[in-house]
Design a protein around this motif. Structure first.
Motif, mmCIF file in Angstrom:
data_model
loop_
_atom_site.group_PDB
_atom_site.id
_atom_site.type_symbol
_atom_site.label_atom_id
_atom_site.label_comp_id
_atom_site.label_asym_id
_atom_site.label_seq_id
_atom_site.Cartn_x
_atom_site.Cartn_y
_atom_site.Cartn_z
ATOM 1 N N ALA A 36 -19.964 -8.396 -29.361
ATOM 2 C CA ALA A 36 -18.673 -8.295 -28.675
ATOM 3 C C ALA A 36 -18.600 -9.262 -27.495
ATOM 4 N N VAL A 37 -19.672 -9.369 -26.724
ATOM 5 C CA VAL A 37 -19.681 -10.278 -25.569
ATOM 6 C C VAL A 37 -19.604 -11.732 -26.036
ATOM 7 N N LEU A 38 -20.329 -12.072 -27.076
ATOM 8 C CA LEU A 38 -20.320 -13.449 -27.583
ATOM 9 C C LEU A 38 -18.941 -13.851 -28.098
ATOM 10 N N THR A 39 -18.203 -12.901 -28.644
ATOM 11 C CA THR A 39 -16.885 -13.221 -29.199
ATOM 12 C C THR A 39 -15.750 -13.037 -28.206
ATOM 13 N N ASP A 40 -16.054 -12.635 -26.985
ATOM 14 C CA ASP A 40 -15.023 -12.451 -25.954
ATOM 15 C C ASP A 40 -14.771 -13.788 -25.267
ATOM 16 N N LEU A 41 -14.135 -14.706 -25.983
ATOM 17 C CA LEU A 41 -13.969 -16.083 -25.511
ATOM 18 C C LEU A 41 -13.136 -16.174 -24.242
ATOM 19 N N ASP A 42 -12.203 -15.238 -24.056
ATOM 20 C CA ASP A 42 -11.319 -15.298 -22.890
ATOM 21 C C ASP A 42 -12.078 -15.217 -21.570
ATOM 22 N N ARG A 43 -13.266 -14.644 -21.599
ATOM 23 C CA ARG A 43 -13.998 -14.459 -20.347
ATOM 24 C C ARG A 43 -15.231 -15.371 -20.242
ATOM 25 N N TYR A 44 -15.291 -16.392 -21.086
ATOM 26 C CA TYR A 44 -16.398 -17.343 -21.001
ATOM 27 C C TYR A 44 -16.471 -18.002 -19.626
ATOM 28 N N GLN A 45 -15.328 -18.384 -19.086
ATOM 29 C CA GLN A 45 -15.336 -19.094 -17.809
ATOM 30 C C GLN A 45 -15.882 -18.212 -16.694
ATOM 31 N N GLU A 46 -15.639 -16.913 -16.753
ATOM 32 C CA GLU A 46 -16.122 -16.004 -15.720
ATOM 33 C C GLU A 46 -17.597 -15.671 -15.880
ATOM 34 N N ARG A 47 -18.076 -15.659 -17.127
ATOM 35 C CA ARG A 47 -19.422 -15.168 -17.400
ATOM 36 C C ARG A 47 -20.460 -16.264 -17.585
ATOM 37 N N ILE A 48 -20.027 -17.476 -17.904
ATOM 38 C CA ILE A 48 -20.967 -18.561 -18.192
ATOM 39 C C ILE A 48 -20.783 -19.645 -17.131
ATOM 40 N N SER A 49 -21.813 -19.900 -16.366
ATOM 41 C CA SER A 49 -21.687 -20.827 -15.233
ATOM 42 C C SER A 49 -21.414 -22.259 -15.668
ATOM 43 N N GLY A 91 -17.077 5.569 -25.122
ATOM 44 C CA GLY A 91 -15.921 5.436 -25.987
ATOM 45 C C GLY A 91 -15.201 4.106 -25.891
ATOM 46 N N ALA A 92 -15.785 3.144 -25.174
ATOM 47 C CA ALA A 92 -15.145 1.839 -25.029
ATOM 48 C C ALA A 92 -15.025 1.148 -26.391
ATOM 49 N N VAL A 93 -13.899 0.478 -26.624
ATOM 50 C CA VAL A 93 -13.683 -0.204 -27.891
ATOM 51 C C VAL A 93 -13.835 -1.715 -27.770
ATOM 52 N N ASP A 94 -13.927 -2.208 -26.537
ATOM 53 C CA ASP A 94 -14.149 -3.639 -26.335
ATOM 54 C C ASP A 94 -14.824 -3.863 -24.994
ATOM 55 N N VAL A 95 -15.255 -5.123 -24.763
ATOM 56 C CA VAL A 95 -15.949 -5.463 -23.518
ATOM 57 C C VAL A 95 -15.077 -6.350 -22.632
ATOM 58 N N HIS A 96 -13.815 -6.485 -23.004
ATOM 59 C CA HIS A 96 -12.949 -7.446 -22.336
ATOM 60 C C HIS A 96 -12.749 -7.127 -20.855
ATOM 61 N N GLY A 97 -12.645 -5.849 -20.531
ATOM 62 C CA GLY A 97 -12.378 -5.491 -19.144
ATOM 63 C C GLY A 97 -13.591 -5.011 -18.377
ATOM 64 N N ARG A 141 -6.697 -14.454 -7.686
ATOM 65 C CA ARG A 141 -7.599 -14.600 -8.822
ATOM 66 C C ARG A 141 -6.933 -13.996 -10.044
ATOM 67 N N PRO A 142 -7.254 -14.492 -11.256
ATOM 68 C CA PRO A 142 -6.669 -13.916 -12.455
ATOM 69 C C PRO A 142 -7.301 -12.558 -12.744
ATOM 70 N N ARG A 143 -6.495 -11.640 -13.189
ATOM 71 C CA ARG A 143 -6.988 -10.321 -13.540
ATOM 72 C C ARG A 143 -6.594 -10.023 -14.970
ATOM 73 N N LEU A 144 -7.564 -9.775 -15.838
ATOM 74 C CA LEU A 144 -7.297 -9.543 -17.237
ATOM 75 C C LEU A 144 -6.782 -8.124 -17.434
ATOM 76 N N LEU A 145 -5.744 -8.006 -18.254
ATOM 77 C CA LEU A 145 -5.110 -6.709 -18.415
ATOM 78 C C LEU A 145 -5.406 -6.072 -19.764
ATOM 79 N N ARG A 146 -5.374 -6.846 -20.822
ATOM 80 C CA ARG A 146 -5.591 -6.259 -22.132
ATOM 81 C C ARG A 146 -6.453 -7.169 -22.985
ATOM 82 N N ALA A 147 -7.103 -6.584 -23.975
ATOM 83 C CA ALA A 147 -7.985 -7.341 -24.850
ATOM 84 C C ALA A 147 -7.163 -8.214 -25.798
#
Length: 299
Positions: A156-169, A290-296, A86-92
């Motif tokens: 932040a979640v709405l603009t995290d396009l890289d993870r749309y496939q994982e989060r939106i059925s 202290g998180a700066v993004d929701v990517h991971g 499976r793909p694993r995201l490393l950085r935002a």
């Protein structure tokens, strides 16, 4: 000369395919390496690059593995014969995409209809509100959802396009084509019909908005026109909650079968927003200090 000697010595030990094949066409066995072994070795070297992430898509969808992903092996379940990858995201991603940033205190509100007391009551009960109209192949709609999360996390979640496939059925495939600080182009395959669309996004942090439209430089067979926006504000009656609006207008192509148009007219808005509450609230709960993004962050 050294190469010639090595090749000559090796060729004496490894029989050629012609020598391996008998009169009946069946391969003969030798004490050296057989042509089957050579074939297996070659395929073993090639398959990982063609099957596990390096060229899994056509070039038009971005044929190389993005630098933000890697393949992670997963331990097989009991009795399983192989491992999954499976793909694993490393950085935002670069820019403000997926970032938790300071939101506008009094953003300029887009034109939105006033909600009725009954609709406000439904939102207070955690239910979504959908409004839609349709004239032939032209449809317009508005969805409103309250989520238990602050505005910054929701945006932040709405603009995290890289993870749309994982989060939106309904997003079956997602490929980022071009990305800038505030604009991004992506290709998606949507719904069970796998409708292919190329979309251009424009992020407006000053207004807590994410605009989208069909990419004017790409061809999309399913729709002649599609545009709209996401807008986020604090819920006026529910402290600690954010209110998310999705406004969209679609003009379906005449080439699109009528049963798909009918399906989209009745299911598109609910399916486009049903993920908001569970995903955003799950991310808000699991967000580290202290998180700066929701990517991971998983939901």
């Amino acid at each position: 000369v050294g190469f010639q000697r090595t090749y000559t010595s090796y060729s004496k030990r490894v029989p050629t395919v012609e020598k391996d094949m008998g009169a009946t066409g069946a391969p003969a066995r030798h004490g050296g390496i057989s042509w089957k072994v050579c074939l297996v070795v070659c395929l073993s070297a090639v398959l990982p690059f063609s099957s596990f992430g390096f060229t899994t898509q056509l070039p038009a969808f971005g044929a190389t593995l993005r630098g933000s992903q890697r393949c992670e092996r997963v331990k097989p379940a009991a009795g399983a014969s192989c491992t999954a990858v499976r793909p694993r995201l490393l950085r935002a991603p670069k820019g403000d995409w997926g970032k938790i940033a300071v939101t506008a205190e009094r953003p300029k509100r887009p034109p939105l209809p006033r909600l009725t007391p009954k609709e406000e009551e439904a939102l207070a009960q955690g239910k979504p509100v959908h409004k839609q109209t349709r004239t032939g192949r032209i449809g317009q709609g508005l969805s409103v959802v309250d989520v238990h999360a602050d505005v910054a996390t929701a945006v932040a979640v709405l603009t995290d396009l890289d993870r749309y496939q994982e989060r939106i059925s309904t997003v079956k495939e997602a490929h980022i084509i071009q990305r800038g600080t505030r604009k991004c182009k992506a290709r998606f395959k949507l719904s069970r019909f796998r409708l292919e669309v190329a979309v251009e996004f424009a992020m407006n942090r000053e207004r807590n908005m994410l605009d989208f439209r069909l990419d004017p430089e790409a061809t999309t067979a399913a729709f002649d026109q599609a545009r709209g926006f996401w807008y986020v504000e604090e819920s006026p009656h529910r402290p600690g909650h954010s209110r998310i609006f999705l406004s969209a207008k679609l003009v379906c192509s005449p080439l699109l079968p009528s049963f798909i148009v009918d399906y989209a007219a009745t299911k598109a808005l609910p399916k486009a927003t049903c993920w908001l509450k569970p995903v955003i609230e799950g991310i808000a709960r699991g967000l580290p200090a202290g998180a700066v993004d929701v990517h991971g962050v998983d939901h």
